[in-house]
Design an enzyme around this catalytic site. Structure first.
Site, PDB file in Angstrom:
ATOM      1  N   CYS A  92      94.555  43.816  59.970  1.00 41.75           N
ATOM      2  CA  CYS A  92      95.618  44.770  60.332  1.00 41.75           C
ATOM      3  C   CYS A  92      95.405  45.393  61.708  1.00 41.75           C
ATOM      4  CB  CYS A  92      95.728  45.847  59.268  1.00 41.75           C
ATOM      5  SG  CYS A  92      95.935  45.167  57.624  1.00 41.75           S
ATOM      6  N   HIS A 129      99.246  52.002  62.063  1.00 47.77           N
ATOM      7  CA  HIS A 129      99.327  50.920  61.079  1.00 47.77           C
ATOM      8  C   HIS A 129      99.792  51.537  59.762  1.00 47.77           C
ATOM      9  CE1 HIS A 129      98.402  47.746  58.394  1.00 47.77           C
ATOM     10  NE2 HIS A 129      97.274  48.264  57.947  1.00 47.77           N
ATOM     11  N   ASN A 154     102.635  47.440  53.533  1.00 48.46           N
ATOM     12  CA  ASN A 154     101.652  47.128  54.581  1.00 48.46           C
ATOM     13  C   ASN A 154     101.895  45.696  55.067  1.00 48.46           C
ATOM     14  OD1 ASN A 154      99.392  46.365  56.016  1.00 48.46           O
ATOM     15  ND2 ASN A 154      97.921  47.257  54.572  1.00 48.46           N
TER      16      ASN A 154
END
Ligand code: UT7
Length: 336
Positions: free
Chosen positions: A118, A258, A288
Site C-alpha cells: 500500500c 492511504h 482499501n
C-alpha cells in the site's frame, strides 16, 4: 537531495475502479458479519471489485490513459514506466511492460514493477523523483494498481471485509518553471515485522526432492498487530516529516492518506490538529485499494469539490513489508 537537482512537476493524475459494488450487506451472504460491525471498525460501507476477466492490468491501463490525457504529455514521450502493484495477474512479463505495449509507449524504455504494497505509490514517486532530479529521465509514468479481491480468502471475515480493487496513475516530468511539486518525500521499511501481512508464493518443489510446505495464495494478515504498529508509528512519523521539511501542519492544505482504516486516519488527523475538511477520505465507498488508494482519494476529492487545486497536500501510506512513506506535494491546477 543532490545539488543542482532538477525539480519535478506532477503533470497528470487519474484513477479507475471496477463497476461492481459489493456492500457490507452483500458480505453477510458469505459469513457471519454485519454492516454495523464493519462500518464501526473500519469506516467501510462498500467496495468495488473486479469481475470476469477484469484485473489490475485493465484498471491500470485505464488510469494511465486518464493521467496521460490530463498531463498533455504524449505516450510516445514517456521515458520510463514504474508500476506499483502487489496483485499482478502475472509476475512476468512485468505489468510495466504490458502497460508499455498497451499504450504504445516506445519499446526501448525501461518499464518495471515494484512491490511495496500500500506504500507503492509513494515508493514509485520517490524512485521517479531520483531519476528526474539526476537528469536521467524527463517524463515518467507511474501506475499504482491492485486487485486484492482475487487474492483474498473469502471465508476470512477479518481480512476480506477490508479490501477493494482500483488503480491510480501519475505522470511526472521535469519542471520547466523551477518549482518542485515534491516539497519533501521519504520512504521507510521494517522487515523484522514482515510476517504481519503476507502473501506467500511457496510454489512446489521438484518431485525428486523432499516436498516443501505449500501455502494457499491468500493474503494472511494479523489485523490487530498491523493496527497497533501503524497507530504507534504513523502519526508521529507524519508530524516529523512536516517538521523536517521546515513546515508546520497548518502550512499544508490537505491530508490525503492511504485509505486502510478510518480510525488510523483519524489518529493522524488528531495529531496534526486538522479539521474534517482538510482530511480526504473515501474509504467508505472503496475500502482499501492498496497502492491505488492515494491517487484515487486525490482525484475523487477534486471531482467532488473537497480538494481545491492550487494547494498543497501531505500524502502518506503504509502497508506490507512493513513499508511506509510520506510526501508533501504541490497540487497544481489542471492535473486532474
Ligand atoms: O494495508 C493493509 C492494512 N491493514 C490494516 O490496516 C488492518 C488494520 N486492522 C484493522 O483494521 C482491524 O484489526 C480489523 C478491522 C481488521 C479487525 O478489527 P479488530 O477489532 O482487531 O477485530 P479482532 O480481529 O480482534 O476480532 C474481534 C472480534 C472477534 O470475535 P471474538 O473472538 O472477540 O468473539 C472476531 O471473531 O470480532 C470478530 N470479527 C468479526 N465479527 C463480525 C472479526 N471479523 C469480523 C467481522 N464481522 N467481519
Amino acid at each position: 537531495m543532490i545539488n543542482n537537482a532538477i525539480p519535478l512537476r506532477i503533470a497528470g493524475v487519474g484513477y479507475s475502479v471496477p463497476k461492481t459494488v459489493i456492500t457490507n450487506e452483500d458480505l453477510t451472504k458469505l459469513y457471519d458479519t454485519s454492516d454495523v460491525w464493519i462500518y464501526s471498525r473500519t469506516g467501510i460501507k462498500e467496495r468495488r471489485i473486479v469481475s470476469g476477466n477484469e484485473g489490475a492490468f485493465e484498471l491500470g491501463v485505464e488510469a494511465a490513459k486518464k493521467a496521460l490525457s490530463k498531463s498533455g504529455i504524449k505516450s510516445e514521450d514517456i521515458e520510463m514506466i514504474i508500476v506499483a502493484t502487489s496483485a499482478p495477474s502475472q509476475l512476468y512479463p512485468a505489468m510495466g511492460c504490458r502497460i508499455q505495449a498497451a499504450l504504445e509507449i516506445p519499446n526501448n524504455i525501461p518499464a518495471f514493477d515494484i512491490t511495496a504494497a500500500c506504500s507503492g505509490l509513494i515508493y514509485a514517486l520517490s524512485i521517479a523523483r531520483g531519476y528526474i532530479a539526476s537528469g536521467m529521465y524527463k517524463n515518467i509514468l507511474i501506475v499504482a494498481t491492485d486487485n486484492n479481491s482475487k487474492l483474498l480468502d473469502w471465508s476470512d471475515r477479518t481480512c476480506s471485509i477490508l479490501f477493494g480493487d482500483g488503480a491510480g496513475a501519475m505522470v511526472v516530468t521535469a519542471s520547466d518553471d523551477g518549482v518542485d511539486d515534491i516539497i519533501s518525500i521519504d520512504i521507510k521499511s521494517d522487515g523484522s515485522i514482515g510476517d504481519i501481512i503476507q502473501l506467500n508464493l511457496t510454489g512446489k518443489n521438484c518431485p525428486l526432492v523432499e516436498p516443501n510446505e505449500e501455502q494457499p495464495l491468500f493474503i494472511k494478515m494479523n489485523g490487530k498487530e498491523v493496527y497497533r504498529f501503524v497507530a504507534r508509528v504513523l502519526p508521529e512519523y507524519v508530524e516529523k516529516l512536516i517538521a523536517d521539511a521546515g513546515m508546520k501542519a497548518e502550512d499544508i492544505d490537505y491530508l490525503i492518506p492511504h485509505q486502510a482504516n478510518l480510525r488510523i486516519i483519524q489518529a493522524v488527523q488528531e495529531r496534526l490538529g486538522y479539521s474534517d475538511e482538510k482530511v480526504i477520505t473515501n474509504i467508505k465507498y472503496y475500502g482499501n485499494t492498496s497502492a491505488a488508494s492515494i491517487p484515487l482519494a486525490m482525484v475523487e476529492g477534486v471531482e467532488n469539490g473537497k480538494v481545491k487545486l492550487g494547494s498543497t497536500a501531505i500524502l502518506t501510506g503504509f502497508g506490507a513489508g512493513m513499508t511506509w512513506g510520506g510526501c508533501i506535494v504541490r497540487l497544481r491546477e489542471g492535473i486532474c
